[in-house]
Design a protein around this motif. Sequence first.
Motif, short mmCIF file in Angstrom:
data_model
loop_
_atom_site.label_atom_id
_atom_site.label_comp_id
_atom_site.label_asym_id
_atom_site.label_seq_id
_atom_site.Cartn_x
_atom_site.Cartn_y
_atom_site.Cartn_z
N MET A 1 0.83 -1.17 0.00
CA MET A 1 0.00 0.00 0.00
C MET A 1 0.88 1.24 0.00
N THR A 2 0.54 2.16 -0.87
CA THR A 2 1.27 3.42 -0.93
C THR A 2 0.30 4.57 -0.64
N LYS A 3 0.84 5.75 -0.50
CA LYS A 3 -0.03 6.92 -0.30
C LYS A 3 -0.90 7.15 -1.53
N GLU A 4 -0.40 6.77 -2.70
CA GLU A 4 -1.18 6.90 -3.93
C GLU A 4 -2.41 5.98 -3.88
N HIS A 5 -2.23 4.77 -3.36
CA HIS A 5 -3.35 3.83 -3.21
C HIS A 5 -4.38 4.37 -2.21
N LEU A 6 -3.89 4.86 -1.08
CA LEU A 6 -4.79 5.44 -0.07
C LEU A 6 -5.58 6.60 -0.65
N ALA A 7 -4.89 7.47 -1.37
CA ALA A 7 -5.55 8.65 -1.95
C ALA A 7 -6.60 8.23 -2.97
N TYR A 8 -6.25 7.28 -3.86
CA TYR A 8 -7.22 6.84 -4.86
C TYR A 8 -8.46 6.26 -4.18
N ASN A 9 -8.26 5.39 -3.22
CA ASN A 9 -9.40 4.75 -2.56
C ASN A 9 -10.32 5.79 -1.92
N THR A 10 -9.75 6.77 -1.27
CA THR A 10 -10.55 7.81 -0.62
C THR A 10 -11.28 8.66 -1.65
N LEU A 11 -10.61 9.00 -2.75
CA LEU A 11 -11.26 9.77 -3.80
C LEU A 11 -12.38 8.97 -4.46
N ALA A 12 -12.15 7.68 -4.67
CA ALA A 12 -13.18 6.82 -5.27
C ALA A 12 -14.42 6.79 -4.37
N LEU A 13 -14.21 6.73 -3.07
CA LEU A 13 -15.34 6.77 -2.14
C LEU A 13 -16.03 8.13 -2.18
N ALA A 14 -15.24 9.19 -2.18
CA ALA A 14 -15.80 10.54 -2.18
C ALA A 14 -16.59 10.83 -3.45
N CYS A 15 -16.14 10.26 -4.57
CA CYS A 15 -16.81 10.47 -5.86
C CYS A 15 -17.84 9.39 -6.16
N HIS A 16 -18.07 8.50 -5.21
CA HIS A 16 -19.01 7.39 -5.38
C HIS A 16 -18.69 6.56 -6.62
N GLY A 17 -17.39 6.43 -6.91
CA GLY A 17 -16.95 5.61 -8.04
C GLY A 17 -17.24 6.23 -9.40
N ASP A 18 -17.62 7.50 -9.46
CA ASP A 18 -17.97 8.15 -10.73
C ASP A 18 -16.71 8.28 -11.61
N TYR A 19 -16.69 7.53 -12.69
CA TYR A 19 -15.51 7.47 -13.57
C TYR A 19 -15.15 8.86 -14.10
N GLN A 20 -16.13 9.61 -14.54
CA GLN A 20 -15.86 10.94 -15.12
C GLN A 20 -15.25 11.90 -14.09
N LYS A 21 -15.77 11.88 -12.88
CA LYS A 21 -15.21 12.76 -11.84
C LYS A 21 -13.77 12.36 -11.53
N LEU A 22 -13.54 11.06 -11.40
CA LEU A 22 -12.18 10.58 -11.11
C LEU A 22 -11.25 10.90 -12.28
N HIS A 23 -11.74 10.73 -13.49
CA HIS A 23 -10.94 11.03 -14.68
C HIS A 23 -10.53 12.50 -14.70
N ALA A 24 -11.48 13.38 -14.38
CA ALA A 24 -11.19 14.82 -14.35
C ALA A 24 -10.17 15.16 -13.28
N LEU A 25 -10.29 14.54 -12.12
CA LEU A 25 -9.31 14.78 -11.04
C LEU A 25 -7.92 14.34 -11.46
N GLN A 26 -7.84 13.16 -12.07
CA GLN A 26 -6.54 12.65 -12.50
C GLN A 26 -5.93 13.53 -13.59
#
Length: 107
Positions: A1-26
Motif C-alpha cells: 500500500m502506498t499513499k497513492e493507493h490510499l488517496a485513490y481509494n478515498t477519492l473513489a469513495l468521495a466520488c461514489h466511483g464516478d468514472y468521469q469525476k475521477l478522470h477529471a481529477l486525475q
Amino acid sequence: MTKEHLAYNTLALACHGDYQKLHALQARHHSWQDAYHAIRVDKNIDLEKSWQEIERQQIRLLLPNDPEFPAVLKEIPWPPHAIYIKGSLPPLKQAIAIVGTRKATPA
C-alpha cells in the motif's frame, strides 16, 4: 500500500466511483495524492479506516502503475483507474472478467 493507493481509494469513495469525476481529477492533478490534497474530501471518509476495511476483507487495490495491473486493461477505451481484487489474477492467456458498475452505490 502506498499513499497513492490510499488517496485513490478515498477519492473513489468521495466520488461514489464516478468514472468521469475521477478522470477529471486525475487529468487536472496528475496523481491521486495531489488530487486528494487539492480538493476537500468529505470529512466523514476516514482515509485509514476505509483502507483497513479493504485489508480486513483481504482485497487488494491495483493502480495502472502496479506491476500486477493487467496490461490488456490499459489498452481498452476508458481503462479503469484502478481495480479491486479479492483472490488472485489468472494468467492472461484467455480470460473472462465480471466488471462491476462504474457508478457504485455507497454502502
